[in-house]
Design an enzyme around this catalytic site. Structure first.
Site, PDB file in Angstrom:
ATOM      1  N   ASN A  29       8.723  78.170  68.302  1.00 53.69           N
ATOM      2  CA  ASN A  29      10.011  78.621  68.825  1.00 53.69           C
ATOM      3  C   ASN A  29      10.294  80.078  68.491  1.00 53.69           C
ATOM      4  OD1 ASN A  29      10.575  76.281  70.133  1.00 53.69           O
ATOM      5  ND2 ASN A  29      11.870  75.427  68.531  1.00 53.69           N
TER       6      ASN A  29
ATOM      7  N   SER B 264      14.151  72.201  64.338  1.00 56.84           N
ATOM      8  CA  SER B 264      13.368  73.147  65.145  1.00 56.84           C
ATOM      9  C   SER B 264      13.515  74.573  64.628  1.00 56.84           C
ATOM     10  CB  SER B 264      13.837  73.163  66.592  1.00 56.84           C
ATOM     11  OG  SER B 264      14.080  71.893  67.074  1.00 56.84           O
TER      12      SER B 264
END
Ligand code: CAA
Length: 703
Positions: free
Chosen positions: A483, A412
């Protein structure tokens, strides 16, 4: 003869074929070609019946959406459909592929409909923020009944041919070639001297609803119960109501008026933007046109945790055999057990059959032996976020995987280039960032490393499509697109607490804005400990930090829903959390310790301080080339983080609000937090009076 509408003869039957690739959209040329052809065929006494078909992959898949922003050039689609319906000789639609929107409305104007096996007709206009504006809301209820038509029009999902036949929306499913079947159907109609059926003249299916509206009202209430502020579903239900209450011609007028209102609305513009942006996002500007994806017959996933299990389910759902590897037998069995349990839930909810469960589990095998991935065409690593662990795995994969294998990491945040360097084949490595739960969430960020070869990238995009994901190609940076922007929001949300807001107020302001969940409810659900561990390992500024409140909650063992306490308290059995005075006191204490004087914070300030910094971060992402286009960012946020569809994503919404306003407000908030200074690209576009859309290229400008 029109270049996009072809007419040929089969004895006394005329076959009219629309040939406007790729999806035979009903643009101006097609409409005028059809209009001319029908006029000629009407007057040609040697023609006894007409078959209307689409060339290539489908019967028309709708109006040409790119024409929507501009004044309509006659003839309108509604006019062409009325002309067809009024034909004094039988007109039979030969359907195949995806007769959608205006394409299905065209078919409803024909007197009978024959469909190839596998045809999926539907009225998806609602997904573009509009309604079927060429008689669909008036004809479909007359053909199959208003209660049956409602979910098709309000929901927008296409229906399988078998269901369409059952409902009476089509008259026959062809065994072989659909045009041959439609010609045979026409000959039968002529031989039997069947009277022409004009849907607009039918009253039988609406008679019951006319006598008693209650079943329709109940169905309409159910169909529009969860519209999340979207206007189109409500307008669709209203238009179906016109079919019950009004004579056909009047209903048609009212439908058209609603269509015209919707098509110029900001919501529809936003949804049309998303339609094209989604298709654009998987395209890579500098990828050679002839790049072919490698075949993917077998997959492997490293790690049987939540992400690894979800990713494996995606492969099994797509019919691709997948091997899961985990270090210990215990972890492996736990992971396989979770997968089976998840499929079991689908079976118990009637979404899947028990046979499907067996078939899908049959496609998933587990092992603790890494060499089992040797024959996999794609290997996705999904272990926890630690660079050294990932590098070790990629080093081992390099020795085991076959030369043509694509090696992907589901990281991520971490640097995909550094992971790639752990192998002797960095060109075969990229990131495939799934969102949790991986078997449900549509978004897939495909992270292109410095060395990633075009063929490897093309394979990842192709796999994404096979897994029914929405792929967006992004570059390498901390957190990629989604993110990284979330981090900008998280930073500010903690500051808002310290300056005077409560978690519940921040969450409510964002759910009022249209997010399904606020940031604190979201972090309670995901677990506060994840970010806390990253911040402890990488320094307080990592993962949305500094986060003094979240850090202290973690130190108290409050990790969110899983521990019953986080920013909120979660009582056993309750779905949502309740505010906790202990957290309120902690916030006040921390603010006082930091010398921050708390004050009244408005919801407007919350929205500005949470969303505008994301937009500014998005501008940096564009400037750095991490995202290719503003629309890519919108697709990430709508599909991965619940940004409201009706606003079209953060960058599209920014253009609607005006970049100069956003720049000014960010400058204002920068007095409180210097990190909120607007990004240089945002400054520049605002100075020039431009929007992010002006950075877009090609056809998506039309939306
Ligand atoms: N108008 C213009 N372009 C369209 C289009 C349309 N209705 N439908 C698809 N396209 C374009 C796509 O943008 C894409 O272009 P690029 O290749 O340049 O990216 C190309 O056709 C192929 O589309 P997909 O990549 O989506 O192909 P697919 O095979 O995956 O899906 C499809 C095909 C199911 C038809 C899908 O394209 C789709 O859902 N299209 C939209 C259908 C729709 O919403 N129709 C209703 C239109 S509104 C209407 O008809 C209003 C009315 O009442 C009059």
């Amino acid at each position: 003869m029109s270049s996009v509408v072809d007419v040929r003869r089969d004895g006394d039957i005329a076959v009219v074929t629309i040939d406007n690739p790729p999806v035979n959209a009903l643009g101006h040329a097609v409409r005028s070609g059809l209009h001319a052809a029908m006029r000629e065929l009407r007057d040609d006494a040697s023609v006894k019946a007409v078959v209307l078909a689409g060339a290539g992959r489908t019967f028309p898949a709708g109006a040409d959406i790119t024409e929507f922003g501009n004044p309509l050039q006659p003839p309108g689609l509604g006019e062409v459909i009325e002309q067809i319906e009024a034909m004094p000789k039988p007109v039979i639609a030969a359907l195949h592929g995806t007769p959608l929107g205006g394409g299905f409305e065209l078919a409803l104007g024909c007197h009978w409909r024959v469909a190839a096996k596998g045809t999926r007709p539907g009225l998806p206009e609602v997904k573009l923020g509009i309604l079927p504006g060429a008689g669909g809301t008036q004809r479909l209820p007359r053909l199959i009944g208003p209660v049956e038509a409602l979910p098709i029009i309000v929901g927008g999902e296409p229906i399988p041919a078998e269901r369409a036949l059952q409902l009476g929306a089509i008259d026959e499913i062809a065994e072989g070639d659909v045009i041959e079947a439609a010609i045979a159907f026409a000959r039968r109609v002529l031989a039997e001297k069947r009277p022409i059926v004009r849907v607009s003249e039918r009253e039988d299916k609406i008679a019951a609803a006319r006598a008693d509206r209650s079943a329709f009202e109940a169905a309409a209430a159910e169909a529009t119960a969860r519209t999340r502020g979207l206007e189109a579903p409500v307008a669709c239900a209203k238009a179906v109501g016109f079919a019950i209450d009004l004579p056909f011609a009047e209903g048609l007028k009212r439908e058209h008026a609603l269509f015209l209102d919707l098509v110029k609305s900001d919501q529809s513009k936003a949804q049309r933007h998303l339609f094209f942006a989604e298709r654009e996002a998987a395209k890579v500007a500098d990828m050679p046109k002839d790049t072919k994806p490698r075949p993917v017959v077998r997959a492997a996933v490293i790690g049987a945790g939540t992400m690894g299990g979800g990713i494996s389910m995606c492969f099994a759902n797509a019919g691709i055999p997948v091997t899961i590897v985990d270090a210990t037998e215990e972890a492996l069995q736990r992971g396989l057990g979770t997968i089976e349990k998840n499929y079991g839930i689908s079976v118990s909810r009637g979404r899947m059959s028990a046979d499907d469960l067996t078939a899908r589990m049959g496609l998933i095998s587990g092992t603790t032996d890494m060499t089992a991935v040797a024959d996999a065409d794609i290997i996705i690593e999904a272990v926890f976020e630690e660079m050294e662990v990932k590098r070790d795995i990629f080093g081992r994969l390099d020795r085991i995987a076959k030369p043509s294998a694509v090696l992907a990491t589901n990281t991520s945040y971490l640097d995909v280039n550094e992971i790639a360097r752990a192998t002797g084949r960095p060109g075969s490595v990229l990131g495939m960032h799934f969102f949790s739960p991986a078997n449900v969430m549509k978004l897939l960020e495909i992270v292109r490393g410095k060395a990633t070869e075009p063929e490897v990238l093309a394979t990842a995009i192709d796999v994404a499509r096979k897994l029914k994901k929405v792929p967006v190609v992004v570059g390498v940076c901390f957190g990629f697109v989604g993110n990284r922007m979330l981090r900008a929001r998280s930073l500010e949300s903690e500051r808002l607490l310290l300056e005077g807001a409560s978690p519940a107020q921040v969450d409510r302001a964002l759910t009022d804005f249209g997010f399904p969940m606020g940031p604190f409810a979201m972090i309670d659900l995901a677990g506060l400990d994840i970010g806390w561990r990253i911040r402890k390992a990488m320094g307080p500024t990592a993962d949305g930090g500094p986060a003094p409140i979240a850090d202290q909650l973690c130190e108290m063992g409050r990790f969110g829903q899983k521990t019953g306490r986080g920013f909120y308290i979660y009582e056993k059995g309750a779905r949502g959390g309740t505010p906790d005075p202990e957290v309120a006191a902690l916030i006040e204490r921390t603010a006082a310790d930091m010398g921050i004087v708390r004050r009244e914070i408005s919801d407007e300030e919350i929205v500005e301080r949470l969303i505008y910094p994301m937009i500014s971060e998005g501008a940096k992402i564009l400037d750095e080339g991490i995202a290719q286009r503003p629309g890519d960012i919108d697709i990430v946020w709508v599909n991965g983080y619940g940004f409201p569809v009706r606003l079209g994503g953060p960058m599209h919404w920014a253009d609607t609000v005006g970049l100069a306003h956003i720049r000014d407000r960010l400058r204002h908030w920068a007095q409180f937090n210097p990190a909120l200074q607007p990004a240089p690209l945002l400054e520049r576009l605002a100075d020039e009076g431009r929007g992010f859309a002006s950075l877009r290229t090609g056809r998506d400008k039309a939306a």
